[in-house]
Design a protein around this motif. Structure first.
Motif, PDB file in Angstrom:
ATOM      1  N   ALA A 190     149.444  33.639  95.343  1.00  0.00           N
ATOM      2  CA  ALA A 190     149.314  32.206  95.112  1.00  0.00           C
ATOM      3  C   ALA A 190     148.244  31.878  94.080  1.00  0.00           C
ATOM      4  O   ALA A 190     148.209  30.775  93.553  1.00  0.00           O
TER       5      ALA A 190
ATOM      6  N   ARG B 229     149.456  28.372  92.799  1.00  0.00           N
ATOM      7  CA  ARG B 229     150.834  27.983  93.133  1.00  0.00           C
ATOM      8  C   ARG B 229     150.959  27.824  94.640  1.00  0.00           C
ATOM      9  O   ARG B 229     150.571  28.703  95.406  1.00  0.00           O
ATOM     10  N   GLU B 230     151.531  26.707  95.052  1.00  0.00           N
ATOM     11  CA  GLU B 230     151.820  26.448  96.453  1.00  0.00           C
ATOM     12  C   GLU B 230     153.278  26.811  96.729  1.00  0.00           C
ATOM     13  O   GLU B 230     154.136  26.643  95.854  1.00  0.00           O
ATOM     14  N   PRO B 231     153.601  27.302  97.926  1.00  0.00           N
ATOM     15  CA  PRO B 231     154.996  27.620  98.249  1.00  0.00           C
ATOM     16  C   PRO B 231     155.951  26.446  98.053  1.00  0.00           C
ATOM     17  O   PRO B 231     157.130  26.635  97.764  1.00  0.00           O
TER      18      PRO B 231
ATOM     19  N   SER C 259     151.774  23.243  91.411  1.00  0.00           N
ATOM     20  CA  SER C 259     150.901  24.227  90.785  1.00  0.00           C
ATOM     21  C   SER C 259     149.738  23.545  90.091  1.00  0.00           C
ATOM     22  O   SER C 259     149.743  22.332  89.865  1.00  0.00           O
TER      23      SER C 259
ATOM     24  N   THR D  18     145.337  27.875  99.193  1.00  0.00           N
ATOM     25  CA  THR D  18     145.510  28.150  97.770  1.00  0.00           C
ATOM     26  C   THR D  18     144.358  27.495  97.012  1.00  0.00           C
ATOM     27  O   THR D  18     144.342  26.282  96.815  1.00  0.00           O
TER      28      THR D  18
END
Length: 317
Positions: free
Chosen positions: A11, A27-29, A33, A114
């Protein structure tokens, strides 16, 4: 190697950016971003789950030291404005920060995983123009819902027993469709200092702030929530802040935009700076003392008409 290890997960990635400068990509799931350059400790990108850029960076921005990057979220420290030997808005925005390998722990109840921790310490050059020892820790985090959170901690580590004072701002450049379609709510009826009139003090009139000419105002004793409505894009930015009592609103408009070498002549139409800040009253730290300032940015869909936005309700959407 230590810096690479400090961000060694899927991440959070350390990469090369423009002009070969190091940047950290978050980056988040969910798909949102952010990008943070170690030069300036500066966020230069924040995208939602659709990949839409939410921050403005000029097409003429210079990613070459010692020039600061025009756009994103420059950090103004140890001063906002221009005073004495210090450069305009201080030096934090054009110094190289490091990955912090010994950051403060996250709160026990935090769901934000993150993030990157950066640290800035004074160079010999800095000590000549601002003779104070400090540690500036910055955490840039992406929350699971896509919020962008910046948390600054500044500690006085002077060994001579002397306090120091500073002012501060997160100079956030929001990307907007058209400045004439934007309004800011939460600052109405407040006192402000007008930088275009030698910081003369006035009281804001009207239900909300709209734009039809150059503006550079420092609003005083502001609420913790400010909303920026972009009618054309039907979205609202919500700025939530702590430890930052003031707020700056800035747009250079056409004449000043043309005079800025790192700013496109028409780009003023597509940006607005709304800055969480501490300017009117100096922050003073004795040795060993620490100050903390935070801003959280969220964006929500909106199609509000004049006067219908309640920032309290926006945060509950």
């Amino acid at each position: 190697m230590a810096a690479a290890n400090a961000v060694a997960n899927a991440a959070v990635e350390l990469r090369k950016g423009i002009s070969g400068l190091d940047k950290v990509v978050l980056r988040e799931p969910s798909g949102c971003s952010a990008e943070v350059y170690l030069y300036g400790g500066q966020v230069t990108s924040w995208k939602n789950i659709y990949g839409e850029e939410l921050l403005f960076v000029s097409s003429k921005a210079t990613f070459k030291p010692p020039k600061a990057i025009r756009g994103g979220i420059p950090i103004c420290f140890p001063q906002f404005g221009s005073h004495g030997a210090l450069e305009l808005h201080g030096f934090a925005k054009n110094r190289f920060w490091s990955i912090d390998t010994n950051p403060p722990p996250l709160p026990a109840n935090s769901v934000t995983k993150t993030f990157v921790d950066l640290i800035l310490k004074p160079s010999d050059k800095d000590l000549k123009i601002w003779p104070h020892s400090y540690e500036f820790r910055l955490r840039v985090a992406l929350a699971p819902g896509g919020a962008l959170i910046l948390t600054s901690r500044i500690r006085n580590i002077n060994t001579d027993g002397k306090p120091f004072s500073f002012t501060f701002a997160y100079q956030t450049y929001f990307s907007v469709s058209d400045i004439s379609e934007v309004r800011v709510e939460g600052l109405e009826t407040l006192d402000y200092l007008d930088n275009l009139k030698d910081r003369e003090r006035f009281t804001e009139q009207g239900d909300a702030i709209t734009f039809e000419s150059e503006v550079e105002k420092i609003y005083l004793s502001t609420p913790i929530k400010i909303a920026i409505l972009d009618h054309q894009k039907k979205r609202t930015f919500v700025l939530l802040k702590e430890g930052l009592p003031d707020a700056v609103v800035w747009n250079p408009w056409d004449k000043k935009a043309k005079a800025l070498v790192d700013f496109g002549s028409d780009e003023y139409k597509h940006m607005l700076c709304v800055e969480a800040a501490a300017i009117e009253k100096l922050i003073t730290l004795k040795p060993g003392q620490e100050w903390k300032g935070m801003q959280e940015l969220t964006v929500v869909p909106s199609s509000y008409c004049s006067g219908q936005l309640d920032p309290e309700k926006v945060l509950q959407v």
